[in-house]
Structures are given as structure tokens and as C-alpha cells.
Write an enzyme that holds these catalytic residues in place. Structure first.
Site, PDB file in Angstrom:
ATOM      1  N   GLY A   1      18.709  -4.105  24.793  1.00  0.00           N
ATOM      2  CA  GLY A   1      18.007  -3.070  25.555  1.00  0.00           C
ATOM      3  C   GLY A   1      18.996  -2.095  26.184  1.00  0.00           C
ATOM      4  O   GLY A   1      19.514  -1.211  25.516  1.00  0.00           O
TER       5      GLY A   1
ATOM      6  N   SER B   1      23.963  -6.081  20.736  1.00  0.00           N
ATOM      7  CA  SER B   1      23.732  -4.789  21.373  1.00  0.00           C
ATOM      8  C   SER B   1      23.999  -4.934  22.877  1.00  0.00           C
ATOM      9  O   SER B   1      25.045  -5.433  23.269  1.00  0.00           O
ATOM     10  CB  SER B   1      22.319  -4.302  21.048  1.00  0.00           C
ATOM     11  OG  SER B   1      22.137  -2.964  21.451  1.00  0.00           O
ATOM     12  N   TRP B   2      23.067  -4.498  23.741  1.00  0.00           N
ATOM     13  CA  TRP B   2      23.256  -4.686  25.178  1.00  0.00           C
ATOM     14  C   TRP B   2      23.485  -6.165  25.503  1.00  0.00           C
ATOM     15  O   TRP B   2      24.257  -6.509  26.392  1.00  0.00           O
ATOM     16  CB  TRP B   2      22.065  -4.156  25.959  1.00  0.00           C
ATOM     17  CG  TRP B   2      21.964  -4.764  27.330  1.00  0.00           C
ATOM     18  CD1 TRP B   2      21.052  -5.678  27.769  1.00  0.00           C
ATOM     19  CD2 TRP B   2      22.848  -4.519  28.446  1.00  0.00           C
ATOM     20  NE1 TRP B   2      21.320  -6.026  29.080  1.00  0.00           N
ATOM     21  CE2 TRP B   2      22.401  -5.333  29.510  1.00  0.00           C
ATOM     22  CE3 TRP B   2      23.962  -3.710  28.625  1.00  0.00           C
ATOM     23  CZ2 TRP B   2      23.036  -5.346  30.752  1.00  0.00           C
ATOM     24  CZ3 TRP B   2      24.611  -3.724  29.858  1.00  0.00           C
ATOM     25  CH2 TRP B   2      24.138  -4.534  30.909  1.00  0.00           C
TER      26      TRP B   2
ATOM     27  N   ASP C   1      26.364   1.006  11.503  1.00  0.00           N
ATOM     28  CA  ASP C   1      25.916   1.145  12.887  1.00  0.00           C
ATOM     29  C   ASP C   1      26.537   2.384  13.519  1.00  0.00           C
ATOM     30  O   ASP C   1      27.675   2.361  13.981  1.00  0.00           O
ATOM     31  CB  ASP C   1      26.293  -0.108  13.680  1.00  0.00           C
ATOM     32  CG  ASP C   1      25.628  -0.170  15.039  1.00  0.00           C
ATOM     33  OD1 ASP C   1      25.140   0.869  15.506  1.00  0.00           O
ATOM     34  OD2 ASP C   1      25.594  -1.265  15.623  1.00  0.00           O
TER      35      ASP C   1
ATOM     36  N   HIS D   1      22.743  -1.203  13.089  1.00  0.00           N
ATOM     37  CA  HIS D   1      22.379  -1.767  14.384  1.00  0.00           C
ATOM     38  C   HIS D   1      21.135  -2.642  14.265  1.00  0.00           C
ATOM     39  O   HIS D   1      20.964  -3.585  15.041  1.00  0.00           O
ATOM     40  CB  HIS D   1      22.132  -0.631  15.380  1.00  0.00           C
ATOM     41  CG  HIS D   1      22.244  -1.054  16.808  1.00  0.00           C
ATOM     42  ND1 HIS D   1      23.446  -1.327  17.410  1.00  0.00           N
ATOM     43  CD2 HIS D   1      21.297  -1.267  17.758  1.00  0.00           C
ATOM     44  CE1 HIS D   1      23.249  -1.670  18.667  1.00  0.00           C
ATOM     45  NE2 HIS D   1      21.955  -1.651  18.904  1.00  0.00           N
TER      46      HIS D   1
END
Length: 323
Positions: A43, A115-116, A271, A299
Site C-alpha cells: 500500500g 512493495s510498501w 517494475d 510490480h
């Protein structure tokens, strides 16, 4: 095992009081006596998806999932403009993870995410590292301000039309300034129409940046349900506008603290949102990490990426942890 494991339901779940009026939703599935593992979602603000349970062998893992503050099934929800985000920070999320570990009576656990989630995993594992047994990351980010600037400005050279639409979504005097901070203000505006428009514009940009990837859906952001999309944009812009409350380069600077923790880093060649360079930098300063560049992934991942994740988790499932 390279295919996904069968669907599985949690055998335990609850809402953990983490302070400041926040209740964090958690669930546990698999084998109650298995190797503890924590899923750290992306996120910021995406919430945890049930499908990720299928990456873990249910006979060998005790898999914990949780929704970070303000998203998923946690309350209060960031889609409500009245929800105060003052205490929704990286450092608070690290404390929430530690409180959850203690609540569940877990000594050490494997961390998995991307990711986050990669940033949050590294922040947690570096402060200090004695609670982490192994780490598996699919999609490496450290949320440096330079990475944020790339995602919301630098990559515009590949998508100039989409970036002009992103710029057009903020007031004229802010278009040449900090777009992320401008959107953070817009998605917290008292006017619901302003919030809705800003949310749609942000998601259109995110979808455009991922549009050249060979795998995954066409609208991973814009296709989310309204409340989930609103919370995601509000939390992401909030975190990115503050540089995730981390010193620039902090997670790479302190990666030596991860010595002794085996890690698997997987990153997609395609990505554009989080280019491969960050994964490369991390692997060079984390002595126990293995880095694999996945040629058919971006991604959003790919079947190859999923198989490599499951392979890494299967390998770590049988690893004995020394105390």
C-alpha cells in the site's frame, strides 16, 4: 511445491487494541504448532488479501495476517475523512507488529511481503533484528524520498499524458511543487467530490505506471472497491508525503543489522514503479540475502514470481532456528 496451496480459512482471529483508538484486525491459519510467519501487506493501506494464505504450506506454517492501521478490517477506517491519521506512521506500525507478536505468544517469526510491505518489514527487522527468523520479499522498496520522487515525477518521462492528468488534478499553484503532499491534502478535503476526484486521479496514475507490465490486471488500483480505494490513496499519500518518517536511506544504511537473517529478495525486471536498482542496493549491504531478478514480472508479479515465493517459503519452512 510450486503451485499454490489449497484455500484455507483462519482458525483464530480478533481485533487488537494498539492505542490511539485503533483496533487492528488479525487472523491466524495453518498449523497452530507450525513455524510462525507474518504477512506484511503493501500500500500503504491495501489491507491483507485472503489469497496470500495459499503461499504457505498449511501443515508446516502458523501464518499470521493483519490489516495495518486504517485499512482492511481494522478500525477506524481511513476511507472515513473523520479518521485521524496523526498516529498512523511507520514507527507506530512497527510497534503494532511487535504488540501482535507478543499477543500471540510468538518468539520469532518469518516475515513475508512486498512493495510498501518491504519497507515495513525492513523497518521492523532492523529495530532490532532478534525477533525475525527469515525474510522473503517480492518487490523491494525502501520508500526513500528519491524513490517517491521517481514514482510521482521521474517515471513521467514514460507516461507524459498520464502525468499531465495527475498534475491537472491539483490547484495550479501546487502543480510544480510537491504533488504527493497536494494529493494528501485533497483526499482529506471536507468536500466529498474533491476527495473522490483526487482518489480517481491518483489511481489512474498508479494504473498507468503499471500498464506496460506483462502480467496482472489492467486496473489494480482503480478497480478496487470504493472504500478500499479511498483508504489506500489517503494512507499512501499520507505516508509518502512524510517520506515514511524515515531518514533518507535509513533502511539501506542500517541493513548490516540484518546479518544472520537469511533473506530472499525477488524483483520484477519490468517494475517501473519500483525499479530494480533498490533491490540491487539492498542485496549489496545485506550479507545474508539472495537476490533474483524475475524476467517476466513487474510490480504486479507473475506466475514465475509466485512460484519463486512459494519455493522460498517451502525452503524456510524446514529451517531450524538457533536461539
Amino acid at each position: 511445491m510450486t503451485g499454490r496451496y489449497p484455500p484455507i480459512d483462519p482458525y483464530d482471529q480478533g481485533m487488537l487494541d494498539v492505542g490511539h483508538g485503533n483496533l487492528v484486525h488479525w487472523e491466524v491459519c495453518g498449523n497452530p504448532g507450525g513455524k510462525p510467519a507474518l504477512v506484511v501487506h503493501g500500500g500503504p493501506g491495501s489491507g491483507c488479501a485472503p489469497g496470500v494464505r495459499r503461499s504457505f504450506d498449511p501443515e508446516r506454517y502458523r501464518t499470521v495476517l493483519f490489516d495495518q492501521r486504517g485499512c482492511g478490517r481494522s478500525t477506524p477506517h481511513a476511507s472515513d475523512p473523520a479518521t485521524d491519521l496523526t498516529h498512523n506512521t511507520t514507527h507506530q506500525l512497527v510497534r503494532d507488529m511487535e504488540r501482535l507478536r507478543e499477543h500471540l505468544g510468538i518468539d520469532r517469526w518469518l516475515l513475508f511481503g512486498g512493495s510498501w510491505g518491504s519497507t515495513l518489514i525492513l523497518a521492523y527487522a532492523e529495530a532490532p533484528p532478534d525477533r525475525v527468523s527469515e525474510i522473503v520479499i517480492s518487490g523491494v522498496t525502501t520508500t526513500r524520498r528519491s524513490e517517491i520522487d521517481w514514482l510521482y515525477r521521474g517515471v513521467a518521462r514514460f507516461f507524459p499524458e498520464a502525468w499531465e492528468r495527475l498534475r491537472a488534478g491539483v490547484p495550479g499553484n501546487a502543480r510544480d511543487g510537491d504533488l504527493v503532499a497536494a494529493y494528501a491534502r485533497l483526499v482529506s478535503d471536507p468536500d466529498p467530490d474533491v476527495r473522490a476526484r483526487a482518489t480517481a486521479d491518483w489511481c489512474a496514475w498508479e494504473d498507468a505506471v503499471l500498464s506496460l507490465e506483462p502480467s496482472g490486471g489492467a486496473h489494480p488500483y482503480g478497480g478496487l472497491p470504493d472504500a478500499a480505494r479511498t483508504a489506500l490513496v489517503r494512507l499512501a499519500s499520507h505516508y509518502f508525503a512524510h517520506g515514511a518518517w524515515l531518514d533518507e536511506g535509513q533502511l539501506l544504511r542500517d541493513a548490516g543489522r540484518l546479518a544472520g537473517i537469511p533473506g530472499v529478495l525477488l524483483h520484477g525486471r519490468h517494475d517501473l514503479s519500483s525499479p530494480y536498482g533498490t533491490a540491487w542496493e539492498l542485496a549489496r549491504v545485506w550479507p545474508d540475502a539472495e537476490l533474483t531478478l524475475v524476467e517476466d514480472a513487474g510490480h504486479k508479479g507473475s506466475e514465475t514470481m509466485r512460484a519463486l515465493v512459494i519455493g522460498a517459503l517451502d525452503r524456510f519452512a524446514g529451517r531450524r532456528i538457533s536461539r
